[in-house]
Scaffold this active site. Structure first.
Site, PDB file in Angstrom:
ATOM      1  N   CYS A  83      74.112  49.366  13.900  1.00 51.44           N
ATOM      2  CA  CYS A  83      73.476  50.434  14.679  1.00 51.44           C
ATOM      3  C   CYS A  83      73.891  50.324  16.138  1.00 51.44           C
ATOM      4  O   CYS A  83      74.122  49.227  16.646  1.00 51.44           O
ATOM      5  CB  CYS A  83      71.950  50.339  14.590  1.00 51.44           C
ATOM      6  SG  CYS A  83      71.257  50.647  12.948  1.00 51.44           S
ATOM      7  N   CYS A 162      67.402  44.894   6.844  1.00 50.50           N
ATOM      8  CA  CYS A 162      68.089  45.916   7.623  1.00 50.50           C
ATOM      9  C   CYS A 162      67.208  47.154   7.600  1.00 50.50           C
ATOM     10  O   CYS A 162      66.842  47.642   6.517  1.00 50.50           O
ATOM     11  CB  CYS A 162      69.465  46.220   7.031  1.00 50.50           C
ATOM     12  SG  CYS A 162      70.264  47.661   7.779  1.00 50.50           S
ATOM     13  N   GLN A 286      76.960  61.113  -0.819  1.00 52.00           N
ATOM     14  CA  GLN A 286      76.446  60.991   0.540  1.00 52.00           C
ATOM     15  C   GLN A 286      75.385  59.893   0.635  1.00 52.00           C
ATOM     16  O   GLN A 286      74.528  59.755  -0.242  1.00 52.00           O
ATOM     17  CB  GLN A 286      75.853  62.327   1.000  1.00 52.00           C
ATOM     18  CG  GLN A 286      76.892  63.431   1.180  1.00 52.00           C
ATOM     19  CD  GLN A 286      77.617  63.355   2.515  1.00 52.00           C
ATOM     20  OE1 GLN A 286      77.479  62.402   3.267  1.00 52.00           O
ATOM     21  NE2 GLN A 286      78.431  64.368   2.795  1.00 52.00           N
ATOM     22  N   ASP A 384      85.379  69.898   2.797  1.00 49.47           N
ATOM     23  CA  ASP A 384      84.655  68.668   3.181  1.00 49.47           C
ATOM     24  C   ASP A 384      85.633  67.499   3.100  1.00 49.47           C
ATOM     25  O   ASP A 384      85.581  66.679   2.188  1.00 49.47           O
ATOM     26  CB  ASP A 384      83.458  68.453   2.249  1.00 49.47           C
ATOM     27  CG  ASP A 384      82.566  67.305   2.704  1.00 49.47           C
ATOM     28  OD1 ASP A 384      82.865  66.691   3.754  1.00 49.47           O
ATOM     29  OD2 ASP A 384      81.574  67.003   2.002  1.00 49.47           O
ATOM     30  N   CYS A 411      82.666  64.921   8.765  1.00 54.20           N
ATOM     31  CA  CYS A 411      82.065  63.667   9.228  1.00 54.20           C
ATOM     32  C   CYS A 411      82.740  63.188  10.504  1.00 54.20           C
ATOM     33  O   CYS A 411      82.431  62.105  10.997  1.00 54.20           O
ATOM     34  CB  CYS A 411      82.148  62.596   8.137  1.00 54.20           C
ATOM     35  SG  CYS A 411      83.835  62.218   7.612  1.00 54.20           S
TER      36      CYS A 411
END
Length: 455
Positions: A83, A162, A286, A384, A411
């Site tokens: 993160c 996590c 996904q 995509d 993405c």
């Protein structure tokens, strides 16, 4: 002489954020990028790297904090590279991601008339990952460790939890680490390229609860496999599949081409809205199920199907978006270069009872031309692609095909912007919606609506 020197300590005001979420301080137009600093903060920082056109700084002290600053809830946040934005309020994260898209399309590419909507976020942006790829290694005491990599390295941060993984993933991770230690299972050493267990991959059906555990190994022989299987099944009743994936490539690619089923089924099952999907160990699906439903619904809204349209789903994977659209389309044609994905797509069409679908394996630009020669002309094309964006030949084929609408899911907005410029000769980029598929990271997904200019 450089504007700043390495190890120099400075003070300044953060005036901007990079696409990586780093704060920006400028000295005589020379930018210094400082991780974990936020806009409008007065900070003290140390120069740790100096380049010709920019420098990197380390945040030392915050004299005046931004109202968007929060305390990261994860105890591993300062070390783990998973993160990047936990120090920022979630509202600020969503605004930052929209600003990235605005910068790319409005300021850099000149799509001034394109409407860029607010980022679609999550109500509770935690524990959203339905797939975890957890590296396995040894510490200095030769104990097995499992977790995620330290920032910009392959050093594993051993962790118990996590906060963006599904809770059940954390439970499986902790048990498997204990068992690997107890059973003295051979663990892969990346530097020496020896040892057996490299990664443990966990996949969960968000709506079904079905669970798949995959041991990624450097070789076929996993001596304690039956003991591990027995313990997993006894401890986690939702496990429906345990697999071993063989990867002997000694590269950064996590999974190899060959998998064997050690227990249960070859696939797990999940649903997106009312559509059922079977998911193999290597299927693309996904990561964030609830946000995927929002993303796909926005794509359907942009397509505005009446039931009479022929839809072409390129880069279709296991058929997720095409099957999502099938009930509202006349016919859906899907194309994908990965044979296993097409096999899954056909099976998924069958289990949902959709007879108005056709899935073919091959390069999109070649298959499309074949369909065109047979009189098949799509009204709407779904795109995509992977992070690298669309192949130039494919875009040329798409322009020659002249569908009324192109709905482009990406993405990587940078490559989407590049492709948008190529399409702009024949298509208006009407609107874009960012979707936050990966809260607390810098990644942003977008769905864009292109409409042919002569329609």
């Amino acid at each position: 002489m450089a504007v700043v020197q390495k190890n120099e300590v400075r003070e300044g005001e953060v005036i901007d954020l990079t696409h990586e979420g780093h704060g920006v301080v400028k000295i005589d137009r020379y930018p210094i990028f400082i991780p974990h600093a936020l806009i409008n903060e007065q900070i003290e920082y140390k120069i740790i790297k100096v380049k010709k056109n920019f420098a990197i700084g380390k945040l030392l002290e915050i004299h005046e904090a931004s109202e968007d600053r929060v305390t990261p809830p994860c105890v591993y946040y300062q070390k783990c590279g998973g993160c990047q934005l936990q120090h920022m309020t979630y509202r600020a994260q969503l605004d930052m991601k929209r600003e990235q898209v605005v910068n790319l399309f409005h300021r850099k590419a000149g799509f001034d008339r394109t409407t860029i909507h607010d980022t679609i976020g999550m109500e509770t942006p935690w524990h959203y990952r339905n797939k975890s790829q957890i590296p396995v290694g040894k510490n200095k005491a030769q104990e097995t460790v499992m977790g995620f990599y330290r920032q910009r390295s392959h050093d594993i941060i051993d962790m118990d939890e996590c906060l963006i993984q599904d809770d059940i993933h954390n439970e499986v991770m902790n048990k498997v680490r204990d068992w690997l230690n107890e059973l003295q299972v051979s663990i892969y050493n990346e530097r020496k390229k020896k040892g057996i267990v490299r990664h443990v991959v966990i996949r969960a059906g968000h709506h079904t609860g079905e669970l798949m555990v995959i041991f990624v190994t450097n070789g076929r022989k996993l001596k304690q496999s039956q003991t591990l299987v027995d313990r997993l099944v006894a401890t986690f009743p939702n496990i429906t599949s345990i697999k071993q994936n063989i990867n002997q490539t000694h590269s950064n690619v996590i999974m190899g081409d060959e998998s064997v089923t050690l227990y249960g089924k070859d696939q797990i099952e999940d649903t997106l809205s009312d559509v059922r999907f079977k998911i193999s160990d290597q299927s693309f699906y996904q990561i964030n199920t609830s946000q995927t439903e929002k993303l796909y619904q926005k794509a359907i809204d942009y397509a505005a199907l009446s039931g009479e349209e022929t839809v072409l789903d390129t880069y279709c994977g296991i058929g997720t978006i095409g099957l999502y659209m099938a009930p509202q389309a006349k016919h859906v044609y899907g194309v994908e270069v990965v044979p296993e994905a097409i096999t899954d797509a056909k099976e998924n069409a069958t289990i949902n009872g959709y007879q108005n679908t056709t899935f073919v394996c091959g390069k999109a630009e070649e298959v499309i031309l074949g369909w065109q020669s047979n009189g098949i002309k799509p009204d709407v094309v779904m795109v995509d692609p992977p992070r690298k964006g669309c192949d130039e030949t494919f875009l040329d084929t798409l322009l020659a095909l002249k569908p009324q609408k192109i709905i482009y899911i990406s993405c990587n907005p940078s490559t989407q912007q590049r492709d948008a410029l190529r399409l702009s000769s024949n298509y208006d980029l009407v609107q874009i919606t960012p979707v936050d598929m990966f809260p607390h990271t810098t990644h942003v997904e977008t769905v864009a609506q292109f409409v042919r200019k002569d329609v």
